[in-house]
Write an enzyme that holds these catalytic residues in place. Structure first.
Site, PDB file in Angstrom:
ATOM      1  N   HIS A 197      24.832  44.854  82.421  1.00 33.34           N
ATOM      2  CA  HIS A 197      24.922  45.928  81.070  1.00 33.34           C
ATOM      3  C   HIS A 197      25.368  44.951  79.545  1.00 33.34           C
ATOM      4  CE1 HIS A 197      27.457  49.131  78.812  1.00 33.34           C
ATOM      5  NE2 HIS A 197      27.776  47.844  78.105  1.00 33.34           N
ATOM      6  N   ASP A 199      25.889  44.726  75.781  1.00 35.04           N
ATOM      7  CA  ASP A 199      25.992  44.984  75.011  1.00 35.04           C
ATOM      8  C   ASP A 199      25.489  45.159  73.336  1.00 35.04           C
ATOM      9  OD1 ASP A 199      28.857  47.154  75.505  1.00 35.04           O
ATOM     10  OD2 ASP A 199      30.025  45.533  75.187  1.00 35.04           O
ATOM     11  N   ASP A 309      29.224  53.123  79.249  1.00 31.27           N
ATOM     12  CA  ASP A 309      30.670  51.977  79.017  1.00 31.27           C
ATOM     13  C   ASP A 309      31.102  52.629  77.988  1.00 31.27           C
ATOM     14  OD1 ASP A 309      32.832  50.319  78.266  1.00 31.27           O
ATOM     15  OD2 ASP A 309      31.285  48.571  77.395  1.00 31.27           O
ATOM     16  N   HIS A 525      27.690  52.180  71.400  1.00 31.64           N
ATOM     17  CA  HIS A 525      29.504  52.724  71.502  1.00 31.64           C
ATOM     18  C   HIS A 525      30.464  51.211  71.640  1.00 31.64           C
ATOM     19  CE1 HIS A 525      27.995  50.426  75.781  1.00 31.64           C
ATOM     20  NE2 HIS A 525      29.248  49.721  75.482  1.00 31.64           N
TER      21      HIS A 525
END
Length: 1057
Positions: A197, A199, A309, A525
């Site tokens: 993951h 970001d 997320d 997000h």
């Protein structure tokens, strides 16, 4: 970045061929190892955390050669940026230094490393399983015996110790390698899938993410070579595009692994976006751009939507996921709920329209699992639907800052599988399959999902509620950019269709795509929610500025094609010559608007306006677009604004002043009234003391209560920019409208202005009322417009606007993507209580039988309705991870709209749509002799279904855009907005040469031909398409447009070349 020539000493070069020679490089930060031709080989993570990865294996050919040439690029950031005090979410320390800890060539003792991994797995088994189980005791006894046998002074004790471990893992387990997964249970309960993951921005800017992607993915490609069972999944088309642009050799290696099925595509979206605030059309574009990118680069589309997320998920998603060609969904964040435990692990998620998608929220409770025994066991013991299906995804690998799986994780999983092959006390974990294989298995085991539980509606996250408001400028940039691009596509589509004044006009597809990609990127997000560091918002603001600049230029080019020479007429551009004031309506609603226009001292313009400001610089015109077409023209006041005299209440007629539609008056310095023939608002002693429906004589505020601005203390328990806690509602500090003065007094617009000093901040609010109603729907009321300019310098305080209404309902209504959602106003259960701050788009409404009041928003997303108090959230003041969040200048608006009838009987959705879509005011040259658009009816419009909205008009994705063409496709997106059925008649004007029509999915694949109906006996007549809708249904219609009608055919409608 430094180039290194590594000389391998003979002592390292000699020895067993199977021995690895390793460069151990620890820069105490992130780094990348490249080959000398610029190909990324592997990422490095320095330091001594759980994500440490500092070993790079030297190829055997280089060992034999005796030298190894590499390039190492070090980045001055850790995996989680550079927080100044060690707290992850603290603002960054821009002066932080890193030091080179080690740079060595080593020959690791593989057997000793193996023993350490053996002992780790045994310890995890002993720590995880209950103490009364056979396997737990066996692991504990074995680990104890290893401690007794092992001696640091006797290298042979390593092999003896490992032989003891084999009593738990099985004889010769290690020699089997990846084949260990072929033994034991034939049906896996835990499906392992590697994940990283990353970001796209958070505690680091976009540019650092580009490096993180290359570091992480090159490492995973390397691991695939060493561990054949390793499968790695990754979402976010934007990250793939960055890799393609910046690291082409690595992109080709990734592409090879995608084709082999080892590097797996998921998500189908441009980024892992916020799932609360993007508009419905923006969510469509996330999938459209994402899926088309994957199709174009890898020849395949994603089947699983992937948002692990995101901070809550709109109930519009199941329908959009299905329409984007996907049938599965993975998420995780709801495990963070701070009030209620979400009751399901695997379930059918049913959207607001009734669409259904199979959803999995892994019981491991994380998308960054470390592949421990505890993780594997939790996949079974924490499964909330084990009676329906006992399978779970183990999504493992270091994440957030990147990295992904480590070799020690893959080693641990082999040992765990070996153990479960010997004992049934651990659930079997399986490697080597895809996410889709897992979902397919679940679907089969649950009889097509029929034995699984259902969850209907939104997946509301009981956490991070402050993200609806944090970083107000980003929220505004998002909303304005979405609407700008919608308008650009609308006007550009018509310009390419008509080409009235510029025959060589070409639809600017490439520029529009670039703009959309920037907007979609900023919807990540941790960006749109306002939870990133300040550097991220510097980048985001630049992207919004670029979209605004390019979008305005595209609009000008399209308007110059549709209209004869004209200029934009707004506050920033004073006119230099006389002309006709017109407006272009980019919505498909009939409307009337009051617009402020700069007069520039030109007398001829004053004749077109109804009201002039005291200084003579600004005029107020009434633009009328209440008939067919998109062009508004100036209109007189009384013909459109005066209701029939019989509808005026007697007390209004008996007022001392002569009959007028609009009044603003004061009888003292602290008492002001704004009033027209439908509504009235009173400010007394600095607060709103009355909100009156004049026609009905109904007071809308609760007796003895007042409305207005209010400040709350805002101190989250930890996640500063993310959270607002329920206890903030216990600390209201009402603000008074002070220094109030009348600034306009009709007859078209009346208004008062208040300047409020609070702490270190200044809040200037202009409250205005127009003589027209919010929409042209019969019975519509006017809204009160609140324009705020705020110089904000508070910390940990929350600014809201509230109205205590004399209205009772257990539920309030909020706009969501392609529809609305109702949420409780009471606190009957903990599920109800947890929704004390919620997300809405363009409106929030509290209604009862017969009446209601809505708050309209043009850039705010946070709302609340507790009991009878309806609130909109305006500004926060968090200090982490951005120390200066929301400090400085803000300009935003909201409106209060009373309405007769309940919400479903009201015009609130239309009024909110128009509130967010002002007309484009243009000044046509006074020398104009031909303006075909002024006589052209709207090419597309809806009849017989007021609950169906035409949202989008654009050109088809697969058209050619290199030169003008008379054949094209036009794509229309429509949705049902009220939650009911409809049989809509989509009318296509006769001057549009319609050759065919199809229902498509969101990706514009043609799925169902539509029957074209035409008025019989008439040449060049209007075409009709009949569309059946159910509640909140989204439909995409593709129109095939043939060669345009001849000029002579069009001349009777004033359509000239």
């Amino acid at each position: 970045m430094n180039a290194f020539s590594v000389r391998i000493p003979e002592t390292c070069a000699s020895g067993a061929v199977t021995e690895q020679r390793v460069v151990e490089f620890d820069p105490d930060c992130e780094a990348m190892i490249f080959s000398t031709d610029g190909t990324p080989l592997q990422g490095i993570t320095g330091g001594y955390g759980g994500d440490r990865r500092v070993e790079h294996i030297i190829p055997r050919t280089a060992v034999q050669k005796g030298t190894y040439e590499i390039v190492i690029e070090s980045s001055c950031n850790g995996m989680f940026g550079v927080p100044w005090n060690g707290d992850t979410i603290a603002p960054p320390d821009m002066n932080r230094y890193f030091r080179l800890v080690s740079a060595d060539i080593v020959v690791p003792n593989e057997e000793a490393w193996g023993l350490m991994l053996d002992f780790t797995t045994l310890r995890e088994i002993a720590d995880t399983l209950p103490g009364n189980t056979s396997l737990q005791n066996k692991a504990l006894v074995t680990a104890n015996e290893i401690m007794n046998v092992f001696s640091k002074n006797d290298i042979s004790s390593v092999a003896r110790s490992r032989k003891l471990a084999a009593e738990v893992f099985g004889e010769s387990w290690e020699k089997k390698g990846e084949k260990i997964y072929d033994e034991g249970a034939k049906r896996a309960q835990i499906w392992g899938i590697g994940y990283c993951h990353i970001d796209t921005a958070w505690l680091w800017p976009y540019s650092v993410t580009q490096q993180k992607v290359a570091r992480s993915w090159s490492t995973q490609v390397d691991l695939m070579e060493r561990y054949p069972e390793h499968r790695f999944t990754c979402s976010q088309a934007q990250q793939y595009k960055w890799l393609e642009q910046l690291y082409p050799p690595l992109f080709e290696r990734v592409k090879e692994k995608v084709m082999e099925g080892k590097f797996q595509l998921v998500g189908g979206a441009w980024v892992e976006n916020d799932a609360n605030m993007p508009s419905g059309e923006a969510l469509v574009r996330q999938f459209l751009y994402g899926q088309r990118y994957f199709q174009s680069r890898f020849g395949k589309r994603c089947e699983t939507a992937w948002l692990p997320d995101s901070f809550g998920l709109t109930g519009a998603y199941p329908q959009l996921i299905r329409l984007a060609g996907m049938k599965y969904f993975f998420t995780q964040k709801l495990s963070w709920n701070n009030v209620n435990v979400f009751p399901h692990s695997t379930f059918n998620w049913i959207g607001i329209d009734g669409s259904q998608v199979l959803c999995h929220m892994t019981p491991v409770d994380t998308y960054t699992a470390q592949a421990t025994v505890g993780d594997v066991n939790r996949g079974l013991t924490n499964n909330k639907n084990i009676e329906s299906n006992d399978a779970a995804l183990l999504v493992f690998g270091n994440g957030d800052g990147g990295g992904g799986p480590l070799s020690k994780m893959l080693e641990n999983l082999r040992r765990i599988r070996a153990t479960s092959n010997q004992s049934r006390e651990l659930p079997p974990v399986y490697m080597g399959s895809s996410v889709e294989d897992f979902f397919d298995s679940v679907l089969t085991d649950t009889k097509g999902g029929t034995t699984l539980p259902n969850w209907s509606g939104e997946l509301y996250l009981e956490f991070h509620r402050g993200t609806y408001t944090s970083h107000g400028s980003i929220k505004k940039g998002n909303r304005k950019s979405e609407i700008l691009l919608r308008d650009v596509e609308h006007v550009a589509t018509l310009a390419s269709l008509y080409r009235y004044h510029k025959d060589n006009y070409v639809y600017p597809k490439s520029t529009i795509d670039t703009c959309w990609e920037k907007v979609l990127l900023n919807q990540f997000h941790d960006v749109l929610p306002g939870s990133a560091i300040g550097m991220v918002y510097e980048d985001a603001e630049k992207l919004y500025a670029e979209v605004s600049k390019d979008g305005q230029a595209l609009l000008e080019a399209a308007f110059n094609t549709l209209l004869p020479p004209s200029v934009a007429l707004d506050a920033a551009s004073a006119p230099k010559a006389a002309g006709e004031i017109v407006g272009y309506n980019t919505t498909f609603f009939r409307r009337r608007d009051v617009v402020a226009v700069p007069l520039g001292g030109i007398q001829q313009l004053k004749s077109q306006v109804i009201q002039v400001s005291k200084d003579g610089n600004t005029g107020y015109a009434l633009l009328d677009c209440s008939e067919d077409g998109h062009v508004s023209r100036c209109s007189g006041l009384f013909a459109h604004c005066m209701p029939p005299s019989g509808l005026l209440p007697s007390y209004f007629i008996s007022l001392a002043r002569p009959l007028t539609h609009l009044q603003v008056y004061t009888n003292s310095s602290d008492h002001f009234v704004l009033r027209n023939s439908s509504v009235q608002l009173t400010i007394s002693n600095g607060r709103i003391t009355s909100l009156l429906d004049v026609e009905l004589g109904r007071e809308l505020l609760a007796k003895g209560q007042t409305g207005g601005l209010v400040i709350f203390d805002d101190r989250p328990n930890y996640w500063d920019a993310w959270d607002v806690e329920i206890h903030h509602l216990e600390t209201p500090h009402p603000l008074e409208f002070t220094n109030v003065s009348i600034i306009t007094d009709g007859p078209l617009r009346a208004g008062v202005r208040s300047v409020i000093k609070y702490g270190q901040s200044t809040i200037t609010v202009t409250i205005s009322l127009d003589a027209i109603t919010a929409t042209v729907k019969p019975g519509s009321r006017s809204y009160f417009l609140f324009d705020a300019e705020v110089d904000w310098h508070e910390r940990h305080e929350f600014l809201k606007f509230e109205l205590p209404l004399d209205i009772h309902n257990d539920f309030a209504t909020y706009e969501t993507q392609f529809g609305h959602v109702q949420r409780p106003t009471h606190k009957n259960t903990t599920w109800d209580m947890a929704k004390f701050e919620v997300c809405g788009h363009k409106y929030a409404d509290l209604s009862e039988y017969g009446y209601g009041v809505a708050i309209l928003s043009e850039s705010k997303y946070g709302f609340s309705c507790r009991g009878n108090v309806l609130r909109i959230s305006l500004l926060r003041a968090a200090t982490a991870p951005d120390a200066e969040q929301d400090q400085g200048q803000h300009a935003f608006s909201w409106a209060v709209l009373p309405h007769k009838g309940s919400f479903l009987e009201s015009d609130v959705p239309m009024a909110a749509y128009l509130f967010n879509s002002p007309v484009y005011v243009r000044l046509l040259s006074k020398d104009i002799t031909q303006a075909p658009l002024l006589q052209t009816e709207s090419p597309f419009y809806i009849e017989s279904a007021s609950n169906v909205f035409l949202e989008t008009i654009k050109r088809g994705e697969d058209d050619q855009f290199s030169k003008p063409s008379s054949s094209m496709t036009v794509v229309l997106r429509l949705y049902e907005a009220f939650g009911g059925h409809a049989k809509a008649k989509l009318k296509i004007a006769g001057h549009v040469s319609l050759a065919g029509a199809y229902i498509t999915n969101l990706l514009e694949d043609e799925e169902e031909p539509l029957q074209i109906q035409r008025t019989p006996g008439m040449q060049d007549s209007t075409s009709y398409l009949t569309l059946d809708f159910h509640s909140f249904e989204v439909k995409t219609v593709k129109l095939h447009i043939g060669p345009s009608a001849t000029i002579s055919d069009r001349s009777d409608r004033g359509i000239l070349p």
